[in-house]
Each structure stands twice: as C-alpha cells, then as structure tokens.
Write a protein that holds these residues in place. Structure first.
Motif, PDB file in Angstrom:
ATOM      1  N   ARG A 109       0.830  -1.211   0.000  1.00 21.62           N
ATOM      2  CA  ARG A 109       0.000   0.000   0.000  1.00 21.62           C
ATOM      3  C   ARG A 109       0.866   1.263   0.000  1.00 21.62           C
ATOM      4  NH1 ARG A 109      -5.505  -0.773   1.087  1.00 21.62           N
ATOM      5  NH2 ARG A 109      -6.006  -2.860   1.830  1.00 21.62           N
ATOM      6  N   LEU A 138      -1.412  -0.634  -3.587  1.00 31.70           N
ATOM      7  CA  LEU A 138      -2.122  -1.912  -3.773  1.00 31.70           C
ATOM      8  C   LEU A 138      -2.217  -2.654  -2.447  1.00 31.70           C
ATOM      9  CD1 LEU A 138      -0.346  -3.403  -6.929  1.00 31.70           C
ATOM     10  CD2 LEU A 138      -2.655  -2.442  -6.842  1.00 31.70           C
ATOM     11  N   LEU A 188      -9.700  -1.376  -9.383  1.00 33.21           N
ATOM     12  CA  LEU A 188      -8.544  -1.503 -10.273  1.00 33.21           C
ATOM     13  C   LEU A 188      -8.858  -0.975 -11.666  1.00 33.21           C
ATOM     14  CD1 LEU A 188      -7.339  -5.041  -9.134  1.00 33.21           C
ATOM     15  CD2 LEU A 188      -6.254  -2.835  -8.605  1.00 33.21           C
ATOM     16  N   THR A 191     -13.341  -5.214  -6.032  1.00 35.57           N
ATOM     17  CA  THR A 191     -11.901  -4.994  -6.185  1.00 35.57           C
ATOM     18  C   THR A 191     -11.556  -4.678  -7.641  1.00 35.57           C
ATOM     19  OG1 THR A 191     -11.457  -6.477  -4.330  1.00 35.57           O
ATOM     20  CG2 THR A 191      -9.619  -6.011  -5.812  1.00 35.57           C
ATOM     21  N   HIS A 242       3.026   1.155  -3.522  1.00 36.90           N
ATOM     22  CA  HIS A 242       2.373   0.988  -4.829  1.00 36.90           C
ATOM     23  C   HIS A 242       0.869   1.247  -4.821  1.00 36.90           C
ATOM     24  CE1 HIS A 242       6.173  -0.728  -6.091  1.00 36.90           C
ATOM     25  NE2 HIS A 242       6.128  -1.457  -4.996  1.00 36.90           N
ATOM     26  N   GLU A 297      -5.435  -7.281  -3.874  1.00 34.72           N
ATOM     27  CA  GLU A 297      -5.337  -6.712  -5.220  1.00 34.72           C
ATOM     28  C   GLU A 297      -4.101  -7.249  -5.936  1.00 34.72           C
ATOM     29  OE1 GLU A 297      -7.536  -2.440  -4.342  1.00 34.72           O
ATOM     30  OE2 GLU A 297      -5.368  -2.632  -4.026  1.00 34.72           O
ATOM     31  N   TYR A 298      -2.997  -7.293  -5.222  1.00 40.43           N
ATOM     32  CA  TYR A 298      -1.759  -7.825  -5.794  1.00 40.43           C
ATOM     33  C   TYR A 298      -1.967  -9.265  -6.256  1.00 40.43           C
ATOM     34  CZ  TYR A 298       3.016  -9.564  -6.107  1.00 40.43           C
ATOM     35  OH  TYR A 298       4.170 -10.156  -6.552  1.00 40.43           O
TER      36      TYR A 298
END
Length: 157
Positions: free
Chosen positions: A37, A42, A84, A80, A40, A46-47
């Motif tokens: 977080r 994220l 994105l 999610t 990046h 999410e990663y």
C-alpha cells in the motif's frame, strides 16, 4: 440421530504452535499489505488478483474463475476489480470463448504496476518469512499448508 464425539482439545504444545501460527500469519500479512500500500497503492488481495491475471493466457480470467482462484466471494472480486478498473490497471470485457461471461483483463499499465509491486512483495516475503525459517521448516510449512488447502478447498485451488 447425530452422534457427538469428544472435542479433540489441543495439547499445550499444539496450542502454542496454533497461537504462533495465528500471530505470525497476522503480522506477516499486515506487513506485506502495508509495504504494498505504501509503495504501490495496492493491497495484498489486489496484488494477488494481478498475479493471477498476469499468469493467465491473454492476461484474462472469467470473473467467477478469478473469485474461486483467490478464494474470495464474487461480490468482493467485483468490487476490487471495479477499483482496479478506475486506475486503468484492469478492464472488464466479454469472455472470448462464448461471449456470455465477463472477464477481467490486466492492462499493459496494470502489468507495469505489477512488475514494480512484485519487487516489493517478493523482498518482503524473503525478509519477513524465508529469512526466519530454515529450509526444512519452510518445506514442511508448505506441505502442511498445501494439505490444508486440498482438504478445505479441493486440489484444483
């Protein structure tokens, strides 16, 4: 009529290991999430979605399959993916196989975000986990966790 069996209470050693597992996984995942977080923007979930998309043919997976692959509800994955998508990391489109389903597709920008985030994530896994386990313990942990996955989620997870 239902037969009740005795509760298999944990031994003191099993209780100690269980609590170490809970504490260790909690602080590990929190730290990996914080690193991603901060650097990046994220989260770990999410990663993981980006990793799954990057490994798929055409960087594309049906939304339902993606939810199953990351063991999240369809609604959580949809939420999610929407976030994105706002960042142009993924796009949604019709499934190429039959045109009925919806797929998530990793964009080129999303792939570059993943490439950068991967260095942070892998360095964290190395520093926080691998450096704290000898090789035999690491292999044993992998074996135990794979057994848990197969017992609870099935072999195709």
């Amino acid at each position: 009529m239902e037969t009740k069996t005795a509760t298999p209470w944990l031994t003191p050693e099993q209780q100690r290991v269980w609590r170490s597992f809970l504490g260790g996984t909690t602080v590990l995942m929190d730290r990996l999430d914080r690193d991603l977080r901060a650097t990046h923007g994220l989260s770990v979930p999410e990663y993981e979605i980006l990793v799954r998309l990057s490994e798929a043919p055409g960087r594309s997976i049906r939304m339902a399959e993606l939810a199953a692959a990351v063991a999240h509800s369809r609604s959580r994955v949809t939420h999610t993916i929407a976030r994105l998508e706002r960042e142009n990391i993924v796009v949604r489109g019709q499934c190429s196989e039959d045109g009925r389903g919806v797929s998530a597709v990793l964009t080129d920008h999303g792939f570059s975000v993943l490439e950068a985030a991967a260095h942070t994530h892998v360095q964290g896994v190395h520093d926080y986990l691998i450096e704290n386990a000898d090789a035999a313990d690491f292999v044993a942990m992998g074996r135990v966790m794979q057994n848990v996955v197969e017992a609870l989620h099935g072999k195709n997870f």
